[in-house]
Design a protein around this motif. Structure first.
Motif, short mmCIF file in Angstrom:
data_model
loop_
_atom_site.label_atom_id
_atom_site.label_comp_id
_atom_site.label_asym_id
_atom_site.label_seq_id
_atom_site.Cartn_x
_atom_site.Cartn_y
_atom_site.Cartn_z
N PRO A 310 58.78 34.24 44.61
CA PRO A 310 60.06 33.62 44.95
C PRO A 310 61.19 33.89 43.98
O PRO A 310 62.32 34.14 44.40
N SER A 311 60.94 33.83 42.67
CA SER A 311 62.05 34.04 41.73
C SER A 311 62.51 35.49 41.75
O SER A 311 63.71 35.77 41.70
N ALA A 312 61.57 36.44 41.86
CA ALA A 312 61.96 37.84 41.95
C ALA A 312 62.69 38.12 43.26
O ALA A 312 63.66 38.89 43.30
N ASP A 313 62.25 37.47 44.34
CA ASP A 313 62.91 37.64 45.63
C ASP A 313 64.34 37.11 45.56
O ASP A 313 65.28 37.77 46.01
N ARG A 314 64.52 35.91 44.98
CA ARG A 314 65.87 35.34 44.89
C ARG A 314 66.77 36.20 44.01
O ARG A 314 67.90 36.53 44.39
N ARG A 315 66.26 36.58 42.84
CA ARG A 315 67.10 37.33 41.91
C ARG A 315 67.47 38.70 42.46
O ARG A 315 68.60 39.18 42.28
N SER A 316 66.54 39.34 43.14
CA SER A 316 66.86 40.65 43.71
C SER A 316 67.84 40.53 44.88
O SER A 316 68.72 41.38 45.05
N SER A 317 67.72 39.45 45.67
CA SER A 317 68.69 39.22 46.75
C SER A 317 70.09 39.02 46.17
O SER A 317 71.08 39.58 46.68
N LEU A 318 70.17 38.23 45.10
CA LEU A 318 71.47 37.99 44.46
C LEU A 318 72.03 39.26 43.84
O LEU A 318 73.24 39.51 43.86
N ALA A 319 71.14 40.09 43.28
CA ALA A 319 71.59 41.36 42.71
C ALA A 319 72.16 42.27 43.79
O ALA A 319 73.17 42.95 43.58
N MET A 320 71.51 42.29 44.96
CA MET A 320 72.03 43.06 46.09
C MET A 320 73.40 42.55 46.51
O MET A 320 74.35 43.33 46.72
N ILE A 321 73.52 41.23 46.65
CA ILE A 321 74.80 40.64 47.06
C ILE A 321 75.89 40.95 46.04
O ILE A 321 77.03 41.26 46.40
N GLY A 329 84.15 44.26 47.54
CA GLY A 329 84.68 42.92 47.30
C GLY A 329 86.15 42.73 47.57
O GLY A 329 86.58 41.64 47.97
N GLU A 330 86.97 43.75 47.37
CA GLU A 330 88.41 43.59 47.55
C GLU A 330 88.79 43.34 49.00
O GLU A 330 89.73 42.60 49.29
N THR A 331 88.05 43.95 49.92
CA THR A 331 88.40 43.82 51.35
C THR A 331 87.32 43.11 52.17
O THR A 331 87.64 42.46 53.16
N HIS A 332 86.05 43.24 51.76
CA HIS A 332 84.96 42.68 52.54
C HIS A 332 83.92 42.02 51.62
O HIS A 332 82.76 42.47 51.55
N PRO A 333 84.29 40.97 50.93
CA PRO A 333 83.32 40.29 50.06
C PRO A 333 82.24 39.60 50.89
O PRO A 333 82.48 39.23 52.05
N PRO A 334 81.05 39.42 50.35
CA PRO A 334 79.99 38.69 51.09
C PRO A 334 80.43 37.27 51.42
O PRO A 334 81.08 36.61 50.59
N LYS A 335 80.10 36.82 52.61
CA LYS A 335 80.46 35.48 53.05
C LYS A 335 79.25 34.56 52.81
O LYS A 335 78.32 34.52 53.60
N LEU A 336 79.31 33.82 51.72
CA LEU A 336 78.17 33.03 51.27
C LEU A 336 78.26 31.55 51.58
O LEU A 336 77.30 30.81 51.35
N TYR A 337 79.38 31.10 52.11
CA TYR A 337 79.60 29.66 52.22
C TYR A 337 78.63 28.96 53.15
O TYR A 337 78.37 27.76 53.03
N ASN A 338 78.04 29.66 54.11
CA ASN A 338 77.08 29.03 55.02
C ASN A 338 75.69 29.62 54.90
O ASN A 338 74.82 29.34 55.72
N VAL A 339 75.45 30.46 53.92
CA VAL A 339 74.17 31.15 53.77
C VAL A 339 73.42 30.54 52.59
O VAL A 339 73.76 30.78 51.43
N LYS A 340 72.42 29.75 52.89
CA LYS A 340 71.69 29.05 51.84
C LYS A 340 70.40 29.76 51.43
O LYS A 340 69.86 29.49 50.35
N ALA A 341 69.89 30.65 52.29
CA ALA A 341 68.61 31.30 52.01
C ALA A 341 68.59 32.69 52.62
O ALA A 341 69.39 33.01 53.51
#
Length: 354
Positions: A310-321, A329-341
Motif C-alpha cells: 500500500p505505501s509503495a502503491d500510494r507513493r508511486s501514484s502520487l509520483a505519477m500525478i 500543469g500550466e494548462t491541464h493540471p490533475p483534478k484531485l478535488y474529488n479523487v480520494k483513492a
C-alpha cells in the motif's frame, strides 16, 4: 514473479504484505460497478468507457478508452484532455487495466488501456482467462501462465512490430474527439514498464513515461516455457538485424517506480538502464525505489499475480500525478478535488494513513 517463480499452491500468490505495514487501503477495485469487457460503451457516473479497436497486420487489438462525459462536448483544443496510455502486465488486458484507465479519467485526462495481444482462441480476452480466480487449481494456473507468457514472449520476439503497434495506438487515439492533439504520456506495469521504455527508445511523441515495477530491458525469454518445473527462465537475445533502430525521445520526462525487493530488476540492469538513457540524451529521468516492495507492488488484490504494497502503491501514484503536474500543469493540471483513492482504492491523499 513476472517471469519465473510462482507458488502454484498459493490461492492468491503475492498478496501477503511485508511485515510492519499497516493496511487501511483495501487493495480492491474502484467500486463503480463491474466492467464488462464485451460491452462497446459503458458509463459509470460521469465516467465513460469505450472499446477502442485498432487494426494491425490483419488482426484487431481492442483497448479501452475512458474519459469524463463532460469532455464529449469539447470542441476547442483548449478543452481537450491529455492522453495517458496504460500498458498491462504480462497477462494483457483485464478489468483492472480498465479500472486504471477510469482512475486516469477521474484525474481529468483520457486513459487508454492498450491491448497488445489481441484476442485469440488460444488466449481470449476473457477475465477468468487473463486473470485466474483466487480458487484456481494448479493446472489452471499453469495453463494461464503458459498462454499468457507465450503471448508476451511473442511480442518481445518481434520488437519492430511491437513498436509499430504502440505508435499506431498513439496515432489513432489522438484522432478521438476528446483527446488533445499533442499532450500524451505512457504508463505501464511489469511488461507495461517495458512498453513505455520502448516508446522512449522509439522516439514516440510523448511528454512523460512512468514504469511501475517494470523490467528495464526487453530480451525474449528462452523457450520452451515450462512453468511446471518451477525454475527461472533464461533469455534468448535477438540478432542485430531483428532489432529496430533507436531514435530516443530526449524530451520525455521518465519516472521509474521500482520495488527494493523486485527480483526482476537487478542492480546490474539498473546500471545498464541509467547508462543507456544518459548516453543517448534522455537525461530527465527519476528512479524511485520503495523499501520492502516486491515486483507487482502497484497491482491490487483483484489481480491474481500481485504483490500489493500500500505505501509503495500510494507513493508511486502520487509520483505519477506529480509528473503530470510537471508536464501539463500550466494548462491541464490533475483534478484531485474529488479523487480520494487510486484504482486499488489506496488513499492518495498525502496525509492518508496506510
Amino acid at each position: 514473479r513476472m517471469c519465473t517463480e510462482f507458488d502454484l499452491d498459493d490461492p492468491s500468490p503475492g498478496e501477503a504484505l511485508s511485515s510492519g505495514v499497516e493496511l487501511n487501503a483495501t487493495g480492491g477495485s474502484l467500486g463503480d460497478g463491474e466492467i464488462n469487457l464485451e460491452a462497446k460503451t459503458q458509463r459509470f457516473g460521469d465516467i465513460i468507457v469505450e472499446q477502442f479497436p485498432v487494426s494491425f497486420n490483419g488482426s484487431t487489438f481492442t483497448g479501452f478508452i475512458s474519459y469524463k462525459a463532460v469532455y464529449a462536448k469539447a470542441q476547442d483544443e483548449v478543452y481537450k484532455a491529455p492522453l495517458v496510455l496504460i500498458y498491462p502486465n504480462y497477462a494483457g488486458i483485464k478489468r483492472w487495466d480498465v479500472e486504471q484507465a477510469m482512475f486516469i479519467a477521474k484525474l481529468g485526462y483520457v486513459g487508454l488501456a492498450v491491448d497488445l495481444f489481441s484476442s485469440s482462441v488460444e488466449y481470449p480476452c476473457v477475465e477468468d482467462v487473463r486473470n485466474p480466480p483466487k480458487n484456481a487449481s494448479s493446472k489452471q494456473k499453469i495453463e494461464h501462465l503458459t498462454k499468457a507468457f507465450t503471448a508476451y514472449n511473442n511480442v518481445l520476439k518481434h520488437p519492430k512490430e511491437w513498436r509499430q503497434l504502440m505508435s499506431l495506438y498513439l496515432k489513432e487515439a489522438r484522432k478521438h474527439a476528446v483527446v488533445h492533439p499533442k499532450y500524451a504520456a505512457a504508463t505501464g506495469y511489469c511488461f507495461g514498464g517495458q512498453c513505455v521504455l520502448e516508446m522512449v527508445r522509439n522516439g514516440d511523441d510523448i511528454q512523460g513515461a512512468v514504469s511501475f515495477h517494470g523490467v528495464l530491458q526487453s530480451v525474449p525469454l528462452k523457450e520452451p516455457l515450462d512453468f511446471a518445473s518451477g525454475k527461472r527462465f533464461g533469455f534468448q537475445p535477438l540478432k542485430e538485424n531483428e532489432m529496430p533502430a533507436n531514435d530516443y525521445n530526449k524530451n520525455c520526462k521518465l519516472l521509474i517506480c521500482n520495488g527494493e525487493l523486485d527480483a526482476e530488476v537487478s542492480q546490474k540492469s539498473i546500471q545498464i538502464f541509467t547508462k543507456e538513457m544518459s548516453m543517448n540524451g534522455v537525461t530527465d529521468w527519476q528512479f524511485h525505489t520503495y523499501s520492502g516492495a516486491h515486483h507487482g507492488f502497484a497491482l491490487g488484490s483483484q489481480v491474481w499475480s500481485n504483490h500489493y504494497h500500500p505505501s509503495a502503491d500510494r507513493r508511486s501514484s502520487l509520483a505519477m500525478i506529480n509528473l503530470f503536474f510537471e508536464i501539463w500543469g500550466e494548462t491541464h493540471p490533475p483534478k484531485l478535488y474529488n479523487v480520494k483513492a487510486n484504482a486499488n482504492q489506496t488513499p492518495i491523499s498525502p496525509a492518508a494513513k496506510i
